[in-house]
Design an enzyme around this catalytic site. Structure first.
Site, PDB file in Angstrom:
ATOM      1  N   GLY A  80      -4.974  -8.522   7.034  1.00 11.93           N
ATOM      2  CA  GLY A  80      -6.255  -8.823   6.397  1.00 11.93           C
ATOM      3  C   GLY A  80      -6.168 -10.133   5.627  1.00 11.93           C
ATOM      4  O   GLY A  80      -7.041 -11.004   5.727  1.00 11.93           O
ATOM      5  N   ASP A 102       3.688  -1.238   6.556  1.00 16.29           N
ATOM      6  CA  ASP A 102       3.345  -0.727   7.892  1.00 16.29           C
ATOM      7  C   ASP A 102       4.129  -1.414   9.018  1.00 16.29           C
ATOM      8  O   ASP A 102       4.203  -0.881  10.130  1.00 16.29           O
ATOM      9  CB  ASP A 102       1.846  -0.914   8.169  1.00 16.29           C
TER      10      ASP A 102
HETATM   11  O1  F6P Z   1      -1.503  -1.290   4.804  1.00 18.72           O
HETATM   12  C1  F6P Z   1      -0.742  -0.662   3.841  1.00 18.72           C
HETATM   13  C2  F6P Z   1      -1.287   0.689   3.523  1.00 18.72           C
HETATM   14  O2  F6P Z   1      -0.435   1.266   2.576  1.00 18.72           O
HETATM   15  C3  F6P Z   1      -1.512   1.593   4.728  1.00 18.72           C
HETATM   16  O3  F6P Z   1      -0.324   2.184   5.181  1.00 18.72           O
HETATM   17  C4  F6P Z   1      -2.513   2.566   4.174  1.00 18.72           C
HETATM   18  O4  F6P Z   1      -3.306   3.119   5.194  1.00 18.72           O
HETATM   19  C5  F6P Z   1      -3.355   1.707   3.279  1.00 18.72           C
HETATM   20  O5  F6P Z   1      -2.566   0.603   2.914  1.00 18.72           O
HETATM   21  C6  F6P Z   1      -3.837   2.423   2.036  1.00 18.72           C
HETATM   22  O6  F6P Z   1      -4.610   1.556   1.274  1.00 18.72           O
HETATM   23  P1  F6P Z   1      -5.186   1.954  -0.184  1.00 18.72           P
HETATM   24  O7  F6P Z   1      -4.068   1.814  -1.157  1.00 18.72           O
HETATM   25  O8  F6P Z   1      -6.265   0.978  -0.406  1.00 18.72           O
HETATM   26  O9  F6P Z   1      -5.674   3.357  -0.080  1.00 18.72           O
END
Ligand code: F6P
Length: 356
Positions: free
Chosen positions: A107, A131
């Site tokens: 992103g 990830d």
């Molecule tokens: O991309 C990293 C990550 O930790 C993903 O594994 C997970 O789906 C997402 O971010 C969770 O994001 P947030 O902390 O905004 O819920």
């Protein structure tokens, strides 16, 4: 040289190690001035920055999180419904920045490439995410720490599974890629590993659990948050308005528990690990990788090699064009050696083993 530095997207172990390495390298290599931007792109929108000197980044190598703060909802192209990218670019110029280092996931890289193309200051990216799903890069820092945390959790949960004769399901993060579940599942001796890349068959998993129960009491299932049943959809926990990637996954372990329980005599329990995977101090591997990435980013900046993201490919440091990674997800390929290895040692990947 005057270099801006920001961390974008979710936090991740090793961010501070990169901030430290970029800043120290730039100060030592060319006496550059480093400007820390607070809360990712939000700091550029809200004009919140602070200078980063040698002492500001000393003693932060092993700290989790990011001393600069981060945001995964602030886009200069859609800020409360408005495109404020022109103001953000004007602010970069007003700060006198020669370039910007963006430490983030896909992103952040997509946003960085877009801002650069719109006339923003030149950028260098550093790949961050637990990830491990950034295109063109075989290892993002933070992944090793997350795998270690999940492995530890699997081992702890297995104790209860064995003692009570239960099926224990552990859900990992990973979004649309199954790297965390695959590596931690193997390291933590999971009997079943479920990934977004392979649709799972509940009836088959139930058979595996029953066969195991007849011999060994417990079954340990490691499931990635993006996993889905054959023909089914991913489990979405909620959507976040304004975020570059508004979908937040979560809860598939509970969905699987509900599907499996009626098919089994023993108890099925689910644990969602969530943000414990993103927290804490980075492993030594991630500290080294993050330091190398930060140092390499500084080298690219000094050479004027802009519009690039630092990478690790074939075990070697390098870089790729930011545009080539923007918007691309690196998932586990169907022919990945670890999938074959897992199947050959008897791990169920949710489907019927095509080789048997
Ligand atoms: O991309 C990293 C990550 O930790 C993903 O594994 C997970 O789906 C997402 O971010 C969770 O994001 P947030 O902390 O905004 O819920």
């Amino acid at each position: 040289m005057r270099i801006g530095l920001l961390t974008g997207g979710g936090d991740c172990p090793g961010l501070n190690a990169v901030i430290r390495a970029v800043t120290k390298s730039l100060i030592r290599q060319c006496g550059a001035e480093v400007i820390g931007i607070e809360d990712g792109f939000l700091g550029l929108i809200e004009r919140r920055v602070r200078p980063l000197g040698w002492d500001d980044v000393s003693g932060i190598l092993a700290m989790g999180g990011t001393i600069l703060g981060t945001s995964n909802t602030a886009s200069p192209f859609a800020w409360h419904g408005a495109d404020v990218s022109a103001e953000v670019i004007a602010y970069q110029r007003a700060l006198g920045l020669d370039a910007l280092v963006t430490i983030g996931g896909d992103g952040t890289m997509t946003m960085a490439a877009r801002l650069g193309a719109a006339g923003g200051v030149p950028m260098v990216g550093v790949p961050k995410t637990i990830d491990n799903d950034i295109a063109g890069c075989e290892r993002s820092f933070g992944f090793d720490t997350a795998v270690a945390t999940v492995t530890d959790a699997l081992e702890r949960v297995q104790t209860t599974g064995q003692s009570h004769g239960r099926v224990m399901i552990v859900e990992t993060m990973g979004r649309y890629a199954g790297w965390i579940a695959l590596e931690a599942g193997i390291a933590g001796a999971a009997d079943v590993i479920l990934l977004p890349e392979i649709g799972y068959d509940v009836a088959h998993i139930a058979e595996v659990c029953r066969a195991r129960h007849a011999r060994r009491r417990a079954t340990l299932i490691c499931i990635a948050e993006g996993a889905k049943p054959v023909g089914g959809a991913m489990t979405v926990e909620r959507t976040v308005e304004g975020s570059p990637d508004p979908i937040r996954l979560g809860g598939v372990a509970h969905a699987l528990r509900a599907q499996l329980q009626p098919l089994l005599a023993c108890e099925v329990r689910a644990t969602v690990l969530g943000h414990v995977q993103r927290g804490g101090s980075p492993t030594p591997f991630d500290r080294v990788l993050a330091t190398q990435y930060g140092n390499e980013a500084a080298r690219l900046l000094r050479r004027g090699d802009f519009g690039r993201m630092v990478t690790l490919q074939g075990g070697c440091l390098g870089s790729v064009a930011l545009e080539s990674v923007a918007g691309v997800n690196r998932c586990v390929p169907g022919d990945h050696a670890l999938l074959g290895c897992a199947r050959e040692i008897g791990v169920c990947l949710g489907d019927r083993d095509p080789a048997r």
